[in-house]
Design a protein around this motif. Structure first.
Motif, PDB file in Angstrom:
ATOM      1  N   ILE A 170       3.476   4.614 -17.453  1.00 26.52           N
ATOM      2  CA  ILE A 170       4.184   5.185 -16.316  1.00 26.52           C
ATOM      3  C   ILE A 170       5.683   4.949 -16.449  1.00 26.52           C
ATOM      4  N   ASN A 171       6.448   5.724 -15.706  1.00 17.83           N
ATOM      5  CA  ASN A 171       7.892   5.567 -15.631  1.00 17.83           C
ATOM      6  C   ASN A 171       8.372   6.274 -14.366  1.00 17.83           C
ATOM      7  N   SER A 172       9.627   6.064 -14.025  1.00 21.51           N
ATOM      8  CA  SER A 172      10.250   6.825 -12.943  1.00 21.51           C
ATOM      9  C   SER A 172      11.493   7.513 -13.477  1.00 21.51           C
ATOM     10  N   HIS A 241       9.804   3.745  -4.229  1.00 16.34           N
ATOM     11  CA  HIS A 241       8.692   4.646  -4.560  1.00 16.34           C
ATOM     12  C   HIS A 241       7.944   4.126  -5.781  1.00 16.34           C
ATOM     13  N   PHE A 242       8.682   3.694  -6.796  1.00 19.61           N
ATOM     14  CA  PHE A 242       8.068   3.195  -8.030  1.00 19.61           C
ATOM     15  C   PHE A 242       7.340   1.881  -7.769  1.00 19.61           C
ATOM     16  N   ALA A 243       7.925   1.009  -6.941  1.00 26.98           N
ATOM     17  CA  ALA A 243       7.289  -0.261  -6.626  1.00 26.98           C
ATOM     18  C   ALA A 243       5.974  -0.051  -5.882  1.00 26.98           C
ATOM     19  N   ALA A 248       0.033  -0.117  -5.784  1.00 30.44           N
ATOM     20  CA  ALA A 248      -1.245   0.552  -5.527  1.00 30.44           C
ATOM     21  C   ALA A 248      -2.128   0.564  -6.774  1.00 30.44           C
ATOM     22  N   LEU A 249      -1.520   0.758  -7.943  1.00 35.22           N
ATOM     23  CA  LEU A 249      -2.290   0.719  -9.183  1.00 35.22           C
ATOM     24  C   LEU A 249      -2.850  -0.687  -9.416  1.00 35.22           C
ATOM     25  N   ASP A 250      -2.034  -1.706  -9.118  1.00 41.60           N
ATOM     26  CA  ASP A 250      -2.506  -3.086  -9.247  1.00 41.60           C
ATOM     27  C   ASP A 250      -3.685  -3.332  -8.307  1.00 41.60           C
TER      28      ASP A 250
END
Length: 433
Positions: A170-172, A241-243, A248-250
């Motif tokens: 992932i990236n932003s 937004h990235f955090a 959520a993925l964690d």
């Protein structure tokens, strides 16, 4: 003899038994999409060229050198075979005012076209499955489609995570203003090291410098690694937004890598971008890519609408499934019908129709012009078909309104039985297994 006509280079036929694996893949996709409440959409293969020039960006590789574009000889319209699916879906929902009642979760599947050098897993006509979610701005929807993909990989029998069949990166990309600041810093950095850039990087330097970060040229890895990182230019909202995405993925227990060099080939992406990659396919390691494109709907003439989606390269996934040993065995019929005499066909066909309505797959032996075939040759074909049972419509069986059922495979028992023609429902389960 007339000269054979061959398929266009890079546009491949799909024949049995490989086609059965694609059918199975399609079934898994449909099941996962239904489970997540996504609706199917189909758009034309041919679209106005302006759609892709405006949507993808004039200086992208796709628009510059990969699109199959032509002028319609009937009316002079400039048309293009679609090179990707997102722009067409956005055009459709804008044209039909499809967001009038709120956000939409859509998916599509079909062929795309790009004129590039054909190689394993990368063809001029290739196939994609894609998702487009429109009208929802939060990172929760970004996570939703990533987890949908995890469900799909698992349905296909692929392992997910570090050291597994597929893993997530992932990236932003932040917002356009943040990218502009990063772009200026990138240009300045690469200009200071112009002697290290290859011809492709020099061509992109002032048009699309972000794509230089995606170079596979080993000689340029040092200058790319030392380039300014986009994440250092992100503002508070983009970082939040990235955090939230990562948190959520964690919480979902899905491992990922943050790859600061991860970009997408189209201009319309912002904020979240992601790829699912594999180590099993060498250079063609990306099997799915996606991200957020909050400005695209407005860019194509609609009202400002957030969007996020992905595209799966089906050919690459099929290669991965074969490499991982996850492809199912080719399907075989449940039964093979042996008919010594064409005079019996009316009763045979009625029985086979009844069996098929009960969910039994049956292959009927062709009798040819003579209207008959030896029992020996028919049994040989029955065995070669892979069927579990032979159905014998011999004269003795039909005289008693019955059909012989003979097991052909180990594990199905060895005893041959007879079953009534008019009681198919009672014994169809025997053939289904």
């Amino acid at each position: 003899m007339a000269e054979k006509i061959q398929a266009v280079k890079g546009m491949n036929d799909l024949l049995p038994p490989e086609s059965a694996a694609w059918e199975w893949f399609d079934e898994q996709v449909r099941r996962v999409m239904r489970a997540h409440g996504y609706q199917f959409v189909r758009t034309p293969i041919v679209e106005p060229t302006a759609l892709f020039v405006r949507g993808l960006g004039e200086v992208t590789d796709i628009v510059e050198k990969e699109m199959y574009s032509f002028e319609d000889s009937m009316n002079g319209d400039k048309l293009t075979l679609r090179p990707e699916g997102t722009a067409g879906v956005v055009r459709a929902i804008t044209e039909h005012n499809f967001l009038y009642e709120g956000g939409r979760r859509l998916w599509y599947a079909g062929p795309m076209f790009r004129h590039e050098r054909p190689q394993k897993g990368r063809y001029r006509q290739f196939h994609q499955v894609g998702v487009e979610v429109l009208g929802f701005p939060g990172p929760d929807v970004d996570v939703e489609i990533i987890l949908l993909l995890r469900a799909l990989w698992r349905a296909l029998g692929l392992s997910v995570g570090e050291g597994c069949d597929v893993r997530l990166e992932i990236n932003s990309l932040g917002e356009p203003s943040e990218r502009q600041a990063h772009r200026a810093a990138l240009i300045a950095h690469f200009e200071q090291h112009a002697d290290l850039l290859d011809a492709d990087a020099k061509r992109r330097l002032h048009s699309n410098p972000l794509r230089i970060l995606d170079t596979k040229n080993p000689a340029m890895q040092g200058v790319v690694e030392s380039a300014p990182k986009l994440i250092d230019f992100l503002g508070e909202a983009s970082l939040a937004h990235f955090a939230q995405l990562k948190a959520a993925l964690d919480a979902a227990g899905l491992p990922y890598r943050v790859n600061p060099r991860l970009v997408r080939g189209m201009d319309y992406y912002n904020l979240t971008v992601f790829e699912w990659v594999t180590e099993r396919l060498g250079a063609q390691g990306t099997v799915c890519g996606g991200g957020r494109y909050d400005g695209l709907v407005e860019q194509l003439g609609g009202k400002p609408t957030p969007g996020v989606g992905f595209g799966i390269g089906v050919e690459r996934v099929m290669l991965l499934l074969a490499e991982a040993g996850a492809l199912p065995a080719a399907p075989v019929p449940d039964a093979y019908a042996i008919v010594p005499d064409a005079a019996a066909l009316p009763r045979v066909l009625a029985t086979l129709d009844a069996l098929r309505s009960e969910g039994v797959s049956v292959l009927l032996h062709p009798l040819g012009k003579e209207g008959a075939a030896s029992m020996k040759s028919q049994f040989k074909k029955a065995d070669a078909s892979g069927a579990r049972f032979a159905l014998i419509f011999g004269a003795d069986e039909l005289a008693n309104d019955r059909v012989g059922v003979k097991p052909l495979r180990a594990g199905e028992g060895a005893a041959q039985s007879t079953q009534p023609l008019d009681g198919v429902a009672a014994w169809a389960g025997l053939l289904r297994g």
